[in-house]
Design a protein around this motif. Structure first.
Motif, PDB file in Angstrom:
ATOM      1  N   ALA A 120       0.831  -1.281   0.104  1.00 52.81           N
ATOM      2  CA  ALA A 120      -0.001  -0.035  -0.040  1.00 52.81           C
ATOM      3  C   ALA A 120       0.855   1.192  -0.095  1.00 52.81           C
ATOM      4  O   ALA A 120       0.505   2.268  -0.649  1.00 52.81           O
ATOM      5  CB  ALA A 120      -0.940   0.165   1.207  1.00 52.81           C
ATOM      6  N   THR A 190      -4.099  -2.654  -9.394  1.00 55.25           N
ATOM      7  CA  THR A 190      -3.893  -1.120  -9.181  1.00 55.25           C
ATOM      8  C   THR A 190      -3.618  -0.471 -10.424  1.00 55.25           C
ATOM      9  O   THR A 190      -3.830   0.767 -10.598  1.00 55.25           O
ATOM     10  CB  THR A 190      -3.191  -1.084  -7.912  1.00 55.25           C
ATOM     11  OG1 THR A 190      -2.050  -1.788  -7.909  1.00 55.25           O
ATOM     12  CG2 THR A 190      -4.064  -1.587  -6.839  1.00 55.25           C
ATOM     13  N   SER A 216      -5.095   6.669  -2.443  1.00 54.30           N
ATOM     14  CA  SER A 216      -3.826   5.684  -2.138  1.00 54.30           C
ATOM     15  C   SER A 216      -3.651   5.991  -0.633  1.00 54.30           C
ATOM     16  O   SER A 216      -2.802   4.954  -0.094  1.00 54.30           O
ATOM     17  CB  SER A 216      -2.562   6.221  -3.324  1.00 54.30           C
ATOM     18  OG  SER A 216      -2.190   7.731  -2.787  1.00 54.30           O
ATOM     19  N   ALA A 219      -5.824   3.861   1.179  1.00 55.75           N
ATOM     20  CA  ALA A 219      -5.752   2.544   0.954  1.00 55.75           C
ATOM     21  C   ALA A 219      -4.567   1.912   2.179  1.00 55.75           C
ATOM     22  O   ALA A 219      -4.783   0.864   2.601  1.00 55.75           O
ATOM     23  CB  ALA A 219      -5.143   2.288  -0.285  1.00 55.75           C
ATOM     24  N   LEU A 272      -9.784   0.984  -4.122  1.00 56.83           N
ATOM     25  CA  LEU A 272      -8.356   0.788  -3.843  1.00 56.83           C
ATOM     26  C   LEU A 272      -8.198   0.546  -2.436  1.00 56.83           C
ATOM     27  O   LEU A 272      -7.538  -0.438  -1.939  1.00 56.83           O
ATOM     28  CB  LEU A 272      -7.533   2.167  -4.379  1.00 56.83           C
ATOM     29  CG  LEU A 272      -5.959   1.863  -4.025  1.00 56.83           C
ATOM     30  CD1 LEU A 272      -5.221   0.874  -4.602  1.00 56.83           C
ATOM     31  CD2 LEU A 272      -5.427   3.454  -4.317  1.00 56.83           C
ATOM     32  N   PRO A 273      -8.928   1.403  -1.554  1.00 58.12           N
ATOM     33  CA  PRO A 273      -8.782   0.869   0.046  1.00 58.12           C
ATOM     34  C   PRO A 273      -9.178  -0.546   0.260  1.00 58.12           C
ATOM     35  O   PRO A 273      -8.840  -1.379   0.961  1.00 58.12           O
ATOM     36  CB  PRO A 273      -9.724   2.004   0.646  1.00 58.12           C
ATOM     37  CG  PRO A 273      -9.282   3.216  -0.308  1.00 58.12           C
ATOM     38  CD  PRO A 273      -9.550   2.661  -1.713  1.00 58.12           C
ATOM     39  N   MET A 276      -7.023  -3.130  -0.843  1.00 53.32           N
ATOM     40  CA  MET A 276      -5.895  -3.278   0.169  1.00 53.32           C
ATOM     41  C   MET A 276      -6.324  -3.822   1.330  1.00 53.32           C
ATOM     42  O   MET A 276      -5.545  -4.511   1.879  1.00 53.32           O
ATOM     43  CB  MET A 276      -5.197  -1.763   0.500  1.00 53.32           C
ATOM     44  CG  MET A 276      -4.377  -1.102  -0.522  1.00 53.32           C
ATOM     45  SD  MET A 276      -2.976  -2.232  -1.111  1.00 53.32           S
ATOM     46  CE  MET A 276      -3.534  -2.930  -2.825  1.00 53.32           C
TER      47      MET A 276
END
Length: 613
Positions: A120, A190, A216, A219, A272-273, A276
């Motif tokens: 991450a 990603t 980002s 994440a 994205l989070p 992750m």
């Protein structure tokens, strides 16, 4: 943990920089996209991933291997800016990719707790820096910003290395098999969709860059949340939906068909989070993974990279491939694991403020950075006539395999171009390095821009204009027997007091060669005769003056403005022997000084005409 996460993060940044040069080198130096069989290029790429796996398999003792891998990765990244393209670029990039896989496998394959926060952190460093550079990759830049980021990255890796970032703690636990093998597929998902600054730029311009930068940072925070079965399941659904939106959601926006709607940028903010968090959930699985499993994941990374992009040459719907990855591989990796409630605590109020501050800082870099880091070129005053060029830019890569956006922009400025009809514009393909080529050119030249997708929302044709563009719209052609999509982008501008309509297009070859463009040429001809204003049409038509497609176009009554200087060979740029790039005027327009210019900034040569004012 923080030091090791930062260490892994900077290695991911190094690896990503090298991969930005490696992937396009495969299709411009090792082979030629759409000409060299995809299996040959993919085979070479696969070999780059197999080598580190073989090293790990045959090494009885891994003492010192991490140091060797990191040393080779650093050396490759430092050497790449000095290669000036060609075979040295291909081989240094290939060595660097292999070394990066090797290093990440050794470090992550022995410590499950650093995988999610380290990856991450690397994605955040890569995404925020790329957004701040206006998506003009540092590895391609010969300026203060490119060299400065290289020095900062190398220095950070070396310092963290000395401080013990590469050492695995005695209490470290190996990852689960599922978590280990998902490391590189995570980087692929990603890189193409959920953390692609270039795709974000295409979807929502500056807002897109700001959103993906914030995502980002969020994440990183997601990797520290308590792990619960229900939350993992929800995160998986969110990740699938986000990939689907960013890959397959195409609509008509402001009369341009085939674009991703602005609202889809939320897919990055939540997807994205979520991804992750899923990766972090792997810490609860059985400890049966290791460096070998991480390296096996790199083979999956290469395979799916080429399975995805080969679809554009072989004719299948490529984005479905990654929707399948998100939908099938994700549950196998995590939702069937031993995920359960953990003793992690939710971030404290101080931690929340720290996350918020980090997100604001990242957003600031993404918003302010492009204006500071993209060089502005001075344009000359308009000439007596209006200069028009048709140019296939091959996704921004010259004959030597280098990304030459700056050189192209300088060339157009030196030629004092008023309107440029551009083909093969790439706005975010990971295979081409993940740059928004059109944004970079427009920012450097400070010109008005129109873009229309052809094969997918981030690949197509464009118009750059010194004067504002109005009535912008496009028309998609049927594929017929071609494997790559085609369209016509239409826009109007005022030159010398006269309204002129421009059509930028790129007709596609079919299985039978040039004459397979005939049906698309018929569609194009129909559009041409419908124009009510003075019109200029141009682009890479993949059509020779002896073909049936040519007859269809000339039957419209439009004038071949290059006729006085034919033959006009434009492809391949280093040894041109085919006339496939053209410019046509509607009756009544007058052109002067038709010419083709011998520059190696693409595999095509540009064709020019001066439109009398």
């Amino acid at each position: 943990m923080v030091r090791r996460s930062l260490f892994v993060g900077f290695i991911v940044l190094l690896f990503t920089d090298v991969a930005r040069m490696w992937a396009p080198s495969l299709i411009t130096i090792f082979g030629q996209a759409a000409e060299t069989p995809a299996e040959y290029i993919g085979g070479f790429a696969l070999a780059c991933a197999v080598v580190p796996l073989l090293v790990l398999l045959i090494s009885k003792s891994r003492t010192g291997l991490t140091t060797a891998a990191l040393g080779v990765l650093l050396l490759a990244r430092i050497a790449l800016p000095f290669t000036d393209g060609g075979a040295p670029q291909l081989w240094w990039a290939s060595v660097g990719v292999s070394a990066g896989i090797w290093a990440l496998a050794l470090i992550l394959g022995n410590d499950r707790h650093v995988i999610a926060p380290g990856i991450a952190t690397g994605i955040a460093l890569t995404t925020v820096s790329h957004a701040g550079l206006g998506t003009f990759g540092a590895v391609w830049r010969d300026d203060l910003w490119g060299w400065g980021l290289l020095v900062l990255t190398v220095a950070s890796v070396v310092v963290l290395w000395i401080l013990g970032g590469a050492r695995v703690a005695k209490h470290a636990i190996k990852p689960s098999r599922r978590q280990a093998i998902f490391v590189f597929p995570t980087l692929l998902l990603t890189g193409i969709f959920l953390a692609s600054a270039a795709r974000a730029s295409t979807i929502a311009d500056d807002l897109g860059l700001v959103v993906v930068a914030a995502a980002s940072v969020l994440a990183i925070a997601a990797t520290n949340l308590p792990i619960k079965r229900a939350a993992v399941a929800v995160a998986h659904v969110v990740a699938i939906a986000s990939v689907a939106a960013l890959a397959m959601w195409e609509v008509e926006v402001e009369n341009i068909a085939g674009v991703i709607p602005t609202i889809a940028i939320l897919g990055m903010l939540v997807g994205l989070p979520a991804l992750m968090y899923i990766l972090a959930a792997g810490v609860t699985g059985p400890t049966s993974g290791g460096p070998i499993m991480v390296a096996l994941g790199a083979i999956i990374w290469v395979l799916f990279l080429f399975v995805y992009y080969a679809g554009y040459d072989l004719g299948y719907r490529a984005d479905i491939v990654f929707l399948g990855v998100a939908a099938v591989f994700g549950p196998w990796a995590f939702t069937s694991s031993e995920a359960a409630n953990t003793k992690r605590k939710a971030p404290s109020r101080t931690g929340m403020w720290f996350i918020a501050a980090g997100a604001v800082f990242a957003m600031g870099i993404a918003y302010i950075g492009p204006g500071l880091t993209i060089e502005k070129l001075a344009l000359k005053e308009p000439g007596e006539d209006s200069r028009v060029v048709a140019y296939n830019l091959r996704m921004g890569y010259g004959m030597n395999g280098r990304f030459v956006a700056k050189e192209v922009a300088q060339f157009l400025a030196d030629e004092n171009v008023d309107v440029a009809l551009l083909s093969e514009i790439d706005r975010g393909w990971l295979l081409n390095g993940g740059q928004d080529q059109l944004r970079i050119l427009a920012d450097m030249l400070d010109m008005y821009v129109a873009f229309a997708p052809a094969s997918d929302p981030v690949w197509g044709d464009a118009i750059l204009s010194r004067t504002p563009l109005t009535d912008v719209h496009n028309h998609h052609f049927d594929r017929y027997d071609t494997s790559t999509g085609a369209q016509a982008l239409i826009a109007t501008t005022t030159l010398g007091g006269q309204e002129v309509t421009f059509i930028s297009t790129h007709l596609q070859y079919g299985p039978d060669g040039t004459d397979a463009t005939d049906p698309q040429a018929a569609d194009l001809a129909g559009l041409m005769v419908k124009q009510s204003k003075a019109t200029v049409m141009g682009g890479d038509l993949n059509t020779t003056p002896s073909s049936s497609a040519w007859v269809r176009i000339t039957a419209t009554g439009f004038i071949d403005v290059l006729a006085p200087i034919r033959p006009v060979y434009t492809w391949p740029a280093d040894k041109p022997n085919e006339e496939i790039d053209h410019l046509f005027f509607s009756p009544g327009l007058v052109g002067n000084n038709p010419r083709v210019v011998d520059v190696q900034y693409s595999d095509h040569l540009p064709v020019f005409i001066d439109l009398a004012r």
